[in-house]
Design an enzyme around this catalytic site. Sequence first.
Site, PDB file in Angstrom:
ATOM      1  N   ASP A 128      37.374 -92.448  88.173  1.00 56.84           N
ATOM      2  CA  ASP A 128      38.026 -91.806  89.472  1.00 56.84           C
ATOM      3  C   ASP A 128      39.520 -92.280  89.241  1.00 56.84           C
ATOM      4  O   ASP A 128      40.046 -93.372  89.535  1.00 56.84           O
ATOM      5  CB  ASP A 128      37.426 -92.364  90.475  1.00 56.84           C
ATOM      6  CG  ASP A 128      37.987 -91.676  91.940  1.00 56.84           C
ATOM      7  OD1 ASP A 128      39.351 -91.121  91.615  1.00 56.84           O
ATOM      8  OD2 ASP A 128      37.641 -91.660  92.844  1.00 56.84           O
ATOM      9  N   LYS A 188      45.105 -85.920  94.536  1.00 57.12           N
ATOM     10  CA  LYS A 188      46.466 -86.518  95.056  1.00 57.12           C
ATOM     11  C   LYS A 188      47.656 -85.979  94.232  1.00 57.12           C
ATOM     12  O   LYS A 188      48.028 -84.798  94.500  1.00 57.12           O
ATOM     13  CB  LYS A 188      46.289 -88.276  95.212  1.00 57.12           C
ATOM     14  CG  LYS A 188      45.514 -88.569  96.010  1.00 57.12           C
ATOM     15  CD  LYS A 188      45.390 -89.950  96.464  1.00 57.12           C
ATOM     16  CE  LYS A 188      44.659 -90.320  97.693  1.00 57.12           C
ATOM     17  NZ  LYS A 188      43.457 -91.132  97.549  1.00 57.12           N
ATOM     18  N   PHE A 227      36.116 -96.977  96.342  1.00 50.12           N
ATOM     19  CA  PHE A 227      36.361 -95.824  97.198  1.00 50.12           C
ATOM     20  C   PHE A 227      36.423 -94.405  96.579  1.00 50.12           C
ATOM     21  O   PHE A 227      37.252 -94.496  95.577  1.00 50.12           O
ATOM     22  CB  PHE A 227      37.528 -96.033  98.125  1.00 50.12           C
ATOM     23  CG  PHE A 227      38.040 -94.930  98.895  1.00 50.12           C
ATOM     24  CD1 PHE A 227      37.714 -94.946 100.330  1.00 50.12           C
ATOM     25  CD2 PHE A 227      38.530 -93.939  98.576  1.00 50.12           C
ATOM     26  CE1 PHE A 227      37.841 -94.194 101.334  1.00 50.12           C
ATOM     27  CE2 PHE A 227      38.884 -92.963  99.439  1.00 50.12           C
ATOM     28  CZ  PHE A 227      38.660 -92.909 100.792  1.00 50.12           C
TER      29      PHE A 227
HETATM   30  C1  LIG Z   1      42.097 -90.834  97.950  1.00 51.79           C
HETATM   31  C2  LIG Z   1      40.953 -91.288  96.972  1.00 51.79           C
HETATM   32  C3  LIG Z   1      40.031 -90.153  97.033  1.00 51.79           C
HETATM   33  C4  LIG Z   1      39.521 -89.297  98.053  1.00 51.79           C
HETATM   34  O1  LIG Z   1      40.440 -87.982  97.991  1.00 51.79           O
HETATM   35  P1  LIG Z   1      40.675 -87.084  99.101  1.00 51.79           P
HETATM   36  O2  LIG Z   1      41.346 -86.120  98.633  1.00 51.79           O
HETATM   37  O3  LIG Z   1      41.070 -87.872 100.579  1.00 51.79           O
HETATM   38  O4  LIG Z   1      39.279 -86.411  99.428  1.00 51.79           O
HETATM   39  C5  LIG Z   1      38.909 -90.402  96.107  1.00 51.79           C
HETATM   40  N1  LIG Z   1      38.975 -91.460  94.959  1.00 51.79           N
HETATM   41  C6  LIG Z   1      40.108 -92.299  95.157  1.00 51.79           C
HETATM   42  C7  LIG Z   1      40.308 -93.239  94.189  1.00 51.79           C
HETATM   43  C8  LIG Z   1      41.078 -92.137  96.268  1.00 51.79           C
HETATM   44  O5  LIG Z   1      42.185 -93.011  96.057  1.00 51.79           O
END
Ligand SMILES: *Cc1c(COP(=O)(O)O)cnc(C)c1O
Length: 412
Positions: free
Chosen positions: A228, A257, A142
């Site tokens: 990520d 985040k 994700f």
């Molecule tokens: C939440 C998330 C994203 C996307 O972030 P947004 O600010 O919602 O675009 C990307 N990678 C990971 C691992 C996430 O948990």
Amino acid sequence: MGTSTQEAIDLEKKYGANNYAPLPVVLERGEGVYVWDVEGKKYFDFLSAYSAVNQGHVHPRILNTMTKQASKLTLTSRAFYSDQLGKAEEMLCQLFGYERAILMNTGAEGNETAIKLARKWGYEQKGIPQNEAIIVGVEKNFHGRTTTIISASTDPVATTNFGPFMPGFEIVPYNNLEALENVLQNPNVAGLWMEPIQGEAGVYLPDNGYLKKAQALCKKYNVLFMVDEVQTGVGRTGKLLASDYEEIKPDMIILGKAISGGFYPVSAVLTSSEVMDVFQPGQHGSTYGGNPLACAVIMEALQVLQDERLTENAFRLGNIFRARMQELCKQTELLVGVRGRGLLNALIVNDTEESSTATQICYELMHNGLLAKPTHGNIIRFAPPLVINEHQLNKCLDIIEATIKKFELVVS
Ligand SMILES: *Cc1c(COP(=O)(O)O)cnc(C)c1O
């Protein structure tokens, strides 16, 4: 009179998009680990906005910094310099151990930026033929919701009827080094892209040593390792980065985040000068990316994380959480296990991915004053703000235990 729960829900249903399935709770206030709904009921927040509010709701120091900066200067665009951007970049680089940083807004944009960096590096530094670059992703990844990012998704809910998809991705099974080495041998691979722990998929941890070996394979085949850490970074897993558990140093990390403590959308990509220098003026950007308000907020949010030793707190309380939940799993047929690191954990319910059991348990938890959301039909993620203390955590564990035991009685 304020808005009632039903009014707020009806209004969203009438005028909004139906792209989420929220719990029927309407929040209007938050402080630390707590949120309050419009009826005045208080809850423990065990989602933390998908790990964006690690520093707790409305942290007073971040609020103060944000208010001050907002009254001074909010947006310049990158057509001019600001007195905040360089300082924020310096802090990010020094804290996480990288040479260069680029700021964006959302996590998805951070990941898009990483893809563009990897591709351009692939053509200009690795010598990949034009338009042949491949980014390797893993199953159940994700990384966000843009059309490019979902092109690498293996989740039909995220992809169905959103095609055509972006070419240039190859997907291998997670936690499988043989499959990984096979695909990395292709000289057109520019980057390997993954989460160190798969949060959205249901808090899946790879075997110990997987990330380290994946990094070694990237070195061997001259591929950029893009990690990520949007959800796992910033103390959530009990280390500053989840990558730190294997002492790896990815070529690129993507943050988002919690780098802003839930106040403002900010994301960042950190990498080496060699990689970052593939971007030249005009080739990439964002109007709000790296704006002074964002910069002031992330600097304070990262300082709060360090001053309040939130990473260490997450490590210690995470062990307590899993120990209690392991005991609970032994006592009930309803649960299969608990997994996670630090304060990013999941309870696995004894049912199928398509079942609604996890959702039903979350409804009961909500009634009992604790907010959590399933990631799938049988997986509940528990991720409170990292400012939670041991006393509060024990209260929450009592709520979870009582809820599970009562739920078991009802269904059996
Ligand atoms: C939440 C998330 C994203 C996307 O972030 P947004 O600010 O919602 O675009 C990307 N990678 C990971 C691992 C996430 O948990």
